[in-house]
Design a protein around this motif. Structure first.
Motif, PDB file in Angstrom:
ATOM      1  N   ARG A 188     -78.349  52.066 -41.784  1.00 56.15           N
ATOM      2  CA  ARG A 188     -77.264  51.426 -41.041  1.00 56.15           C
ATOM      3  C   ARG A 188     -77.797  50.791 -39.764  1.00 56.15           C
ATOM      4  NH1 ARG A 188     -72.305  54.944 -38.671  1.00 56.15           N
ATOM      5  NH2 ARG A 188     -73.984  55.694 -37.313  1.00 56.15           N
ATOM      6  N   GLU A 189     -78.670  51.500 -39.064  1.00 61.72           N
ATOM      7  CA  GLU A 189     -79.222  50.967 -37.823  1.00 61.72           C
ATOM      8  C   GLU A 189     -79.971  49.668 -38.065  1.00 61.72           C
ATOM      9  OE1 GLU A 189     -82.186  52.395 -34.186  1.00 61.72           O
ATOM     10  OE2 GLU A 189     -81.494  53.849 -35.666  1.00 61.72           O
ATOM     11  N   VAL A 190     -80.750  49.631 -39.135  1.00 57.66           N
ATOM     12  CA  VAL A 190     -81.508  48.418 -39.469  1.00 57.66           C
ATOM     13  C   VAL A 190     -80.556  47.268 -39.805  1.00 57.66           C
ATOM     14  CG1 VAL A 190     -83.061  47.375 -41.162  1.00 57.66           C
ATOM     15  CG2 VAL A 190     -83.565  49.643 -40.241  1.00 57.66           C
ATOM     16  N   LEU A 191     -79.529  47.547 -40.626  1.00 56.49           N
ATOM     17  CA  LEU A 191     -78.591  46.509 -41.030  1.00 56.49           C
ATOM     18  C   LEU A 191     -77.771  45.985 -39.855  1.00 56.49           C
ATOM     19  CD1 LEU A 191     -77.362  48.046 -44.403  1.00 56.49           C
ATOM     20  CD2 LEU A 191     -78.791  46.011 -44.121  1.00 56.49           C
ATOM     21  N   HIS A 192     -77.421  46.865 -38.948  1.00 54.78           N
ATOM     22  CA  HIS A 192     -76.624  46.452 -37.796  1.00 54.78           C
ATOM     23  C   HIS A 192     -77.416  45.605 -36.808  1.00 54.78           C
ATOM     24  CE1 HIS A 192     -72.971  49.413 -37.970  1.00 54.78           C
ATOM     25  NE2 HIS A 192     -73.087  48.670 -39.049  1.00 54.78           N
ATOM     26  N   GLU A 193     -78.727  45.550 -36.964  1.00 52.65           N
ATOM     27  CA  GLU A 193     -79.549  44.696 -36.105  1.00 52.65           C
ATOM     28  C   GLU A 193     -79.650  43.273 -36.627  1.00 52.65           C
ATOM     29  OE1 GLU A 193     -81.018  45.145 -33.107  1.00 52.65           O
ATOM     30  OE2 GLU A 193     -79.789  46.954 -33.063  1.00 52.65           O
ATOM     31  N   GLN A 194     -79.135  43.029 -37.842  1.00 57.62           N
ATOM     32  CA  GLN A 194     -79.169  41.672 -38.386  1.00 57.62           C
ATOM     33  C   GLN A 194     -78.241  40.765 -37.574  1.00 57.62           C
ATOM     34  OE1 GLN A 194     -81.406  41.048 -40.923  1.00 57.62           O
ATOM     35  NE2 GLN A 194     -81.912  43.187 -40.492  1.00 57.62           N
ATOM     36  N   SER A 195     -78.657  39.531 -37.368  1.00 59.49           N
ATOM     37  CA  SER A 195     -77.939  38.654 -36.440  1.00 59.49           C
ATOM     38  C   SER A 195     -76.493  38.411 -36.852  1.00 59.49           C
ATOM     39  CB  SER A 195     -78.671  37.313 -36.308  1.00 59.49           C
ATOM     40  OG  SER A 195     -78.793  36.677 -37.579  1.00 59.49           O
ATOM     41  N   LEU A 196     -76.232  38.171 -38.148  1.00 62.05           N
ATOM     42  CA  LEU A 196     -74.863  37.912 -38.585  1.00 62.05           C
ATOM     43  C   LEU A 196     -73.988  39.152 -38.442  1.00 62.05           C
ATOM     44  CD1 LEU A 196     -75.446  35.729 -41.775  1.00 62.05           C
ATOM     45  CD2 LEU A 196     -74.746  34.974 -39.500  1.00 62.05           C
ATOM     46  N   VAL A 197     -74.583  40.304 -38.679  1.00 64.87           N
ATOM     47  CA  VAL A 197     -73.835  41.552 -38.546  1.00 64.87           C
ATOM     48  C   VAL A 197     -73.528  41.837 -37.077  1.00 64.87           C
ATOM     49  CG1 VAL A 197     -73.908  44.043 -38.953  1.00 64.87           C
ATOM     50  CG2 VAL A 197     -74.812  42.463 -40.679  1.00 64.87           C
ATOM     51  N   LYS A 198     -74.485  41.536 -36.202  1.00 62.97           N
ATOM     52  CA  LYS A 198     -74.273  41.775 -34.774  1.00 62.97           C
ATOM     53  C   LYS A 198     -73.117  40.925 -34.237  1.00 62.97           C
ATOM     54  CE  LYS A 198     -77.787  42.478 -31.998  1.00 62.97           C
ATOM     55  NZ  LYS A 198     -79.087  42.335 -31.286  1.00 62.97           N
ATOM     56  N   ILE A 199     -72.973  39.713 -34.755  1.00 60.65           N
ATOM     57  CA  ILE A 199     -71.855  38.861 -34.334  1.00 60.65           C
ATOM     58  C   ILE A 199     -70.532  39.527 -34.689  1.00 60.65           C
ATOM     59  CG2 ILE A 199     -70.664  36.682 -34.786  1.00 60.65           C
ATOM     60  CD1 ILE A 199     -73.451  35.410 -35.151  1.00 60.65           C
ATOM     61  N   ALA A 200     -70.433  40.057 -35.923  1.00 62.41           N
ATOM     62  CA  ALA A 200     -69.208  40.730 -36.351  1.00 62.41           C
ATOM     63  C   ALA A 200     -68.956  41.984 -35.518  1.00 62.41           C
ATOM     64  CB  ALA A 200     -69.294  41.069 -37.836  1.00 62.41           C
ATOM     65  N   LEU A 201     -70.003  42.754 -35.232  1.00 62.68           N
ATOM     66  CA  LEU A 201     -69.857  43.963 -34.419  1.00 62.68           C
ATOM     67  C   LEU A 201     -69.334  43.633 -33.016  1.00 62.68           C
ATOM     68  CD1 LEU A 201     -73.138  45.815 -35.452  1.00 62.68           C
ATOM     69  CD2 LEU A 201     -70.813  46.621 -35.890  1.00 62.68           C
ATOM     70  N   GLU A 202     -69.879  42.578 -32.429  1.00 60.31           N
ATOM     71  CA  GLU A 202     -69.445  42.185 -31.083  1.00 60.31           C
ATOM     72  C   GLU A 202     -67.995  41.713 -31.087  1.00 60.31           C
ATOM     73  OE1 GLU A 202     -72.340  39.294 -30.083  1.00 60.31           O
ATOM     74  OE2 GLU A 202     -73.967  40.754 -29.789  1.00 60.31           O
ATOM     75  N   LEU A 203     -67.610  40.958 -32.124  1.00 61.69           N
ATOM     76  CA  LEU A 203     -66.220  40.500 -32.214  1.00 61.69           C
ATOM     77  C   LEU A 203     -65.266  41.670 -32.388  1.00 61.69           C
ATOM     78  CD1 LEU A 203     -66.066  37.271 -34.419  1.00 61.69           C
ATOM     79  CD2 LEU A 203     -65.357  37.548 -32.041  1.00 61.69           C
ATOM     80  N   GLY A 204     -65.659  42.639 -33.210  1.00 58.14           N
ATOM     81  CA  GLY A 204     -64.813  43.807 -33.417  1.00 58.14           C
ATOM     82  C   GLY A 204     -64.557  44.559 -32.126  1.00 58.14           C
ATOM     83  N   ALA A 205     -65.579  44.656 -31.297  1.00 54.18           N
ATOM     84  CA  ALA A 205     -65.429  45.355 -30.021  1.00 54.18           C
ATOM     85  C   ALA A 205     -64.515  44.589 -29.069  1.00 54.18           C
ATOM     86  CB  ALA A 205     -66.798  45.564 -29.376  1.00 54.18           C
ATOM     87  N   GLU A 206     -64.428  43.258 -29.235  1.00 55.02           N
ATOM     88  CA  GLU A 206     -63.598  42.425 -28.369  1.00 55.02           C
ATOM     89  C   GLU A 206     -62.172  42.258 -28.870  1.00 55.02           C
ATOM     90  OE1 GLU A 206     -65.449  38.636 -28.141  1.00 55.02           O
ATOM     91  OE2 GLU A 206     -67.389  39.419 -27.464  1.00 55.02           O
ATOM     92  N   ALA A 207     -61.856  42.783 -30.057  1.00 55.69           N
ATOM     93  CA  ALA A 207     -60.569  42.506 -30.707  1.00 55.69           C
ATOM     94  C   ALA A 207     -59.395  42.866 -29.811  1.00 55.69           C
ATOM     95  CB  ALA A 207     -60.484  43.258 -32.023  1.00 55.69           C
ATOM     96  N   ASN A 208     -58.399  41.990 -29.807  1.00 60.71           N
ATOM     97  CA  ASN A 208     -57.154  42.267 -29.081  1.00 60.71           C
ATOM     98  C   ASN A 208     -56.255  43.211 -29.858  1.00 60.71           C
ATOM     99  OD1 ASN A 208     -57.878  39.093 -28.635  1.00 60.71           O
ATOM    100  ND2 ASN A 208     -57.226  40.073 -26.722  1.00 60.71           N
ATOM    101  N   ALA A 209     -56.339  43.133 -31.185  1.00 59.24           N
ATOM    102  CA  ALA A 209     -55.543  44.012 -32.034  1.00 59.24           C
ATOM    103  C   ALA A 209     -56.261  44.217 -33.350  1.00 59.24           C
ATOM    104  CB  ALA A 209     -54.152  43.428 -32.286  1.00 59.24           C
ATOM    105  N   ALA A 210     -56.036  45.383 -33.944  1.00 59.38           N
ATOM    106  CA  ALA A 210     -56.592  45.699 -35.265  1.00 59.38           C
ATOM    107  C   ALA A 210     -55.455  46.197 -36.147  1.00 59.38           C
ATOM    108  CB  ALA A 210     -57.686  46.753 -35.151  1.00 59.38           C
ATOM    109  N   PHE A 211     -55.490  45.790 -37.405  1.00 58.59           N
ATOM    110  CA  PHE A 211     -54.506  46.233 -38.389  1.00 58.59           C
ATOM    111  C   PHE A 211     -55.254  46.938 -39.515  1.00 58.59           C
ATOM    112  CE2 PHE A 211     -52.509  42.869 -36.061  1.00 58.59           C
ATOM    113  CZ  PHE A 211     -51.181  43.274 -35.943  1.00 58.59           C
ATOM    114  N   VAL A 212     -54.898  48.191 -39.756  1.00 62.19           N
ATOM    115  CA  VAL A 212     -55.667  49.014 -40.696  1.00 62.19           C
ATOM    116  C   VAL A 212     -54.733  49.792 -41.608  1.00 62.19           C
ATOM    117  CG1 VAL A 212     -57.617  49.250 -39.106  1.00 62.19           C
ATOM    118  CG2 VAL A 212     -55.772  50.960 -39.066  1.00 62.19           C
ATOM    119  N   GLY A 213     -55.232  50.090 -42.803  1.00 61.70           N
ATOM    120  CA  GLY A 213     -54.576  51.062 -43.657  1.00 61.70           C
ATOM    121  C   GLY A 213     -55.035  52.453 -43.264  1.00 61.70           C
TER     122      GLY A 213
END
Length: 317
Positions: A188-213
């Motif tokens: 997981r640590e290796v995969l989370h260092e990938q550039s495209l994944v890091k963009i998604a991780l950063e956006l998730g941390a900035e989210a104004n709202a999340a909708f989940v099951g």
């Protein structure tokens, strides 16, 4: 004053009858049986709901019992947002009513003229919710998937909704190009260092709202049925005290994330901070009771969209 109360009660009945007819798909005979009235009364109430413009695509008139339950849930669990929809006692659907209400809340966020980031979970309830969204033009917003969209066998997850949502609202979207679960914390640590994944991780941390099951556990739970987790591992996790999951993250009966276990292998984006963002769980029904109670106790979610029956359970425990 008495006449006004009587009028409001009749509108409540009309709203309930309208919901059963237009949302739950019940016949007038079924509505009469559910509400304990004659078929003619049921017909008049449905007509009244239309005449009073309570019916559009969704009900425009809140039902008093639902409003009261929502207020009590908000106070009991310290929630930012609660929406309680009527229950259909004879329905076996796990999404009718809450999917429409979830779509209405997502639409409210999307109507913002200011750019927002919405984080979206996955699963059957979220798919039903996104299917209820109207077509919109939202190029100013960004949506990000909280979960990976790949099964253990490498195939795409059926209930990952980020692409269909993006098509419906014409917004920039950021999928999580990973499995829900990986083989180890190191992977997981290796995969989370990938550039495209890091963009998604950063956006998730900035989210104004999340909708989940909110996922229940067991051999027939979605994680097993959809090929993300073996039944043997599910049984072991439940023996360790797991009570529910959100986006793959397992938590116990008090809503605390399990430590030293499967959560080290979850590749999903962590939920955004609840002190800043709204994290709204959409779920109903007896199979969800334990998981919902735990998620609310642990403040994993700070918003809830559910039905009357589930609200009554949550208020009584």
């Amino acid at each position: 004053m008495a006449r006004r109360v009587e009028s409001n009660n009749r509108l409540d009945d009309a709203a309930r009858a309208g919901w059963l007819y237009y949302v739950a798909g019940r016949t007038q005979d079924e509505i009469a049986s559910i509400m304990g009235i004659s078929r003619q009364s049921a017909q008049r109430l449905v007509s009244l709901a239309m005449a009073e413009r309570l019916i559009k695509v969704r009900l425009d008139h809140p039902i008093a019992a639902c409003l009261e339950a929502a207020a009590r849930l908000k106070e009991k669990y310290g929630l930012k947002h609660v929406d309680v929809v009527p229950s259909d006692p004879g329905s076996t659907s796990t999404t009718v009513g809450i999917a429409e209400a979830g779509a209405a809340e997502i639409e409210r966020w999307l109507k913002s003229t200011e750019p927002v980031v919405l984080a979206i979970g996955t699963g059957r309830t979220l798919k039903a919710t996104i299917d209820q969204l109207p077509s919109m033009e939202c190029p100013q917003h960004r949506i990000v998937s909280l979960t990976g969209n790949i099964r253990l066998d490498g195939s795409a997850a059926y209930y990952n909704v980020i692409f269909s949502m993006a098509d419906t609202i014409n917004a920039r979207h950021f999928p999580m190009p990973l499995p829900v679960l990986v083989s180890s914390a190191q992977e997981r640590e290796v995969l989370h260092e990938q550039s495209l994944v890091k963009i998604a991780l950063e956006l998730g941390a900035e989210a104004n709202a999340a909708f989940v099951g909110v996922g229940e556990l067991g051999p027939d739970a979605p994680l097993c049925a959809d090929g993300f987790l073996a039944r043997e591992e599910m049984a072991r996790l439940m023996a360790e005290g797991a009570a529910g999951e959100i986006c793959g993250w397992m938590f116990d009966r008090d809503g605390a994330l399990l430590t030293g276990s499967i959560n080290e292998r979850v590749a999903s984006i962590p939920l955004p901070p609840r002190d800043r963002a709204s994290v709204i769980g959409i779920a109903k029904g007896p199979r969800k009771y334990e998981a919902l109670r735990a998620a609310l106790r642990g403040r994993i979610i700070n918003g809830l969209i559910t039905d009357e029956t589930t609200a009554d359970y949550l208020l009584g425990v």
